[in-house]
Design a protein around this motif. Structure first.
Motif, PDB file in Angstrom:
ATOM      1  N   SER A   1      11.497   5.502  -3.891  1.00  0.00           N
ATOM      2  CA  SER A   1      12.464   5.207  -2.835  1.00  0.00           C
ATOM      3  C   SER A   1      12.088   3.928  -2.104  1.00  0.00           C
ATOM      4  O   SER A   1      10.938   3.476  -2.139  1.00  0.00           O
ATOM      5  CB  SER A   1      12.515   6.372  -1.847  1.00  0.00           C
ATOM      6  OG  SER A   1      11.248   6.585  -1.264  1.00  0.00           O
ATOM      7  N   LEU A   2      13.069   3.343  -1.417  1.00  0.00           N
ATOM      8  CA  LEU A   2      12.867   2.074  -0.722  1.00  0.00           C
ATOM      9  C   LEU A   2      12.760   2.228   0.796  1.00  0.00           C
ATOM     10  O   LEU A   2      12.309   1.297   1.466  1.00  0.00           O
ATOM     11  CB  LEU A   2      14.018   1.115  -1.029  1.00  0.00           C
ATOM     12  CG  LEU A   2      14.128   0.608  -2.469  1.00  0.00           C
ATOM     13  CD1 LEU A   2      15.358  -0.285  -2.624  1.00  0.00           C
ATOM     14  CD2 LEU A   2      12.867  -0.160  -2.874  1.00  0.00           C
TER      15      LEU A   2
ATOM     16  N   ALA B   1       4.512   5.393  -5.682  1.00  0.00           N
ATOM     17  CA  ALA B   1       4.654   5.285  -7.137  1.00  0.00           C
ATOM     18  C   ALA B   1       3.718   6.230  -7.871  1.00  0.00           C
ATOM     19  O   ALA B   1       4.031   6.715  -8.964  1.00  0.00           O
ATOM     20  CB  ALA B   1       4.403   3.844  -7.575  1.00  0.00           C
ATOM     21  N   GLN B   2       2.563   6.524  -7.270  1.00  0.00           N
ATOM     22  CA  GLN B   2       1.597   7.405  -7.913  1.00  0.00           C
ATOM     23  C   GLN B   2       2.080   8.848  -7.987  1.00  0.00           C
ATOM     24  O   GLN B   2       1.538   9.651  -8.758  1.00  0.00           O
ATOM     25  CB  GLN B   2       0.251   7.324  -7.176  1.00  0.00           C
ATOM     26  CG  GLN B   2      -0.454   5.981  -7.388  1.00  0.00           C
ATOM     27  CD  GLN B   2      -1.722   5.840  -6.560  1.00  0.00           C
ATOM     28  OE1 GLN B   2      -1.901   6.526  -5.563  1.00  0.00           O
ATOM     29  NE2 GLN B   2      -2.602   4.946  -6.973  1.00  0.00           N
ATOM     30  N   VAL B   3       3.090   9.203  -7.181  1.00  0.00           N
ATOM     31  CA  VAL B   3       3.672  10.553  -7.251  1.00  0.00           C
ATOM     32  C   VAL B   3       5.153  10.471  -7.657  1.00  0.00           C
ATOM     33  O   VAL B   3       5.948  11.348  -7.344  1.00  0.00           O
ATOM     34  CB  VAL B   3       3.511  11.296  -5.908  1.00  0.00           C
ATOM     35  CG1 VAL B   3       2.042  11.582  -5.647  1.00  0.00           C
ATOM     36  CG2 VAL B   3       4.113  10.513  -4.746  1.00  0.00           C
TER      37      VAL B   3
ATOM     38  N   LYS C   1       0.815  -1.218   0.000  1.00  0.00           N
ATOM     39  CA  LYS C   1       0.000   0.000   0.000  1.00  0.00           C
ATOM     40  C   LYS C   1       0.849   1.269   0.000  1.00  0.00           C
ATOM     41  O   LYS C   1       0.656   2.135  -0.869  1.00  0.00           O
ATOM     42  CB  LYS C   1      -0.963  -0.017   1.188  1.00  0.00           C
ATOM     43  CG  LYS C   1      -1.877   1.201   1.254  1.00  0.00           C
ATOM     44  CD  LYS C   1      -2.829   1.098   2.436  1.00  0.00           C
ATOM     45  CE  LYS C   1      -3.695   2.337   2.581  1.00  0.00           C
ATOM     46  NZ  LYS C   1      -4.617   2.233   3.737  1.00  0.00           N
ATOM     47  N   PRO C   2       1.803   1.432   0.924  1.00  0.00           N
ATOM     48  CA  PRO C   2       2.629   2.646   0.853  1.00  0.00           C
ATOM     49  C   PRO C   2       3.498   2.698  -0.396  1.00  0.00           C
ATOM     50  O   PRO C   2       3.779   3.783  -0.918  1.00  0.00           O
ATOM     51  CB  PRO C   2       3.476   2.590   2.130  1.00  0.00           C
ATOM     52  CG  PRO C   2       3.436   1.171   2.574  1.00  0.00           C
ATOM     53  CD  PRO C   2       2.104   0.648   2.138  1.00  0.00           C
TER      54      PRO C   2
END
Length: 327
Positions: A132-133, A126-128, A120-121
């Motif tokens: 990063s990991l 990814a949508q913005v 979920k996070p």
């Protein structure tokens, strides 16, 4: 035989047409719930089939019985929306539906994996264009202990699915399922709470299981436990679940069902103000996954639900009983 079908979804219509022709029944269909306000739409019908939104309390059962209805089928496995005691007293026969457990079992494992891998996070980022990991490190299922509360058809199917992941599996139920020999170890609830990294609920909703997961049971679980519920929302005390998330006692939560979901799930409410504050609040946590009661929703399951809904009524009319009879 005339049958009145309520809560008919578009995806059910083709199967309704097929099964009505197969059994030679006269079928009327509507997407509406059956209520006291539209009760006269059952006139002339010997059988009624609905989904879970129609609440068959004593008043509604009395009304359908007075209009000549003898048989009721619910195109769901659960029947907690029907007053079975009142139905029996009124002489109404009731049957539920049945479908293979695979869809819900597969969905349960999917929710476990999504929770463990913090999908979920990751999706939010990814949508913005944030790839990063940091904070997304997951865990591997083979290194964890999974607890299954309830080993009926669905719980058993989940255990069989999980057996291929190499994880340790503990189970608890009032009776052991012989088909699971060698796949899991049966323990008492207390042992399961203490030992398991992941706990998945697969119990029916009864008065004895209502709010089964609460502050007391959560306190006995491992810190950071992952809890999965694809069964019934009322199995959980939601305020206690919220406190578990806020205090980080619960490390992740994945729910396909929710307390007081009626009138929200399976409806388009995008322009409405929703009054279920707990649902809105819990949904915003990054470690909480919530889906709209769709674990059951596969092509095979929908077809089976429709077939059972009509076949059960026809069996009542023909022989006076059916394998899925509840009353």
């Amino acid at each position: 035989m005339k049958i009145a079908a309520y809560e008919v979804r578009r995806d059910e219509q083709k199967d309704f047409a097929f099964i009505a022709e197969k059994f030679g029944v006269e079928l009327t269909e509507t997407e509406d719930n059956l209520t006291l306000e539209n009760i006269d739409t059952v006139n002339g019908a010997e059988g009624v089939t609905t989904l879970g939104r129609t609440r068959f309390d004593r008043a509604l059962l009395t009304a359908v019985q007075e209009r000549g209805v003898k048989y009721i089928s619910t195109r769901t496995i659960g029947a907690d929306h029907i007053d079975l005691t009142a139905a029996k007293e009124l002489g109404l026969k009731v049957c539920n539906s049945n479908y293979a457990p695979n869809g819900v079992a597969d969905y349960t494992v999917m929710l476990i994996l999504l929770s463990l891998r913090k999908y979920k996070p990751a999706l939010w980022r990814a949508q913005v264009n944030d790839y990063s990991l940091a904070g997304l490190q997951g865990r591997e299922l083979r290194n964890l202990t999974v607890g299954i509360l309830g080993t009926g058809k669905i719980g058993a199917a989940v255990i069989k699915n999980l057996s291929g992941f190499g994880c340790r599996i503990l189970a608890s139920d009032i009776r052991e399922n012989p088909s699971l020999k060698g796949l899991c170890t049966y323990v008492d609830n207390e042992t399961l709470y203490k030992a398991c990294d992941i706990i998945s609920l697969h119990m029916p909703l009864l008065e004895s299981t209502r709010h089964f997961v609460n502050a007391e049971t959560i306190a006995k679980m491992k810190d950071g436990v992952t809890i999965i519920n694809c069964a019934r929302g009322e199995l959980m005390n939601i305020p206690d679940m919220i406190r578990g998330i806020e205090t980080q006692k619960i490390g992740a939560l994945a729910l396909d069902v929710f307390d007081k979901e009626d009138g929200i799930y399976h409806e388009n409410r995008r322009d409405d103000i929703l009054s279920n504050r707990d649902m809105a609040y819990l949904r915003q946590f990054p470690n909480v996954i919530m889906t709209q009661h769709m674990a059951f929703y596969t092509d095979a399951a929908v077809q089976s639900m429709v077939f059972c809904g009509i076949e059960g009524l026809c069996d009542f009319a023909k022989t006076g009983h059916t394998e899925t009879e509840l009353v």
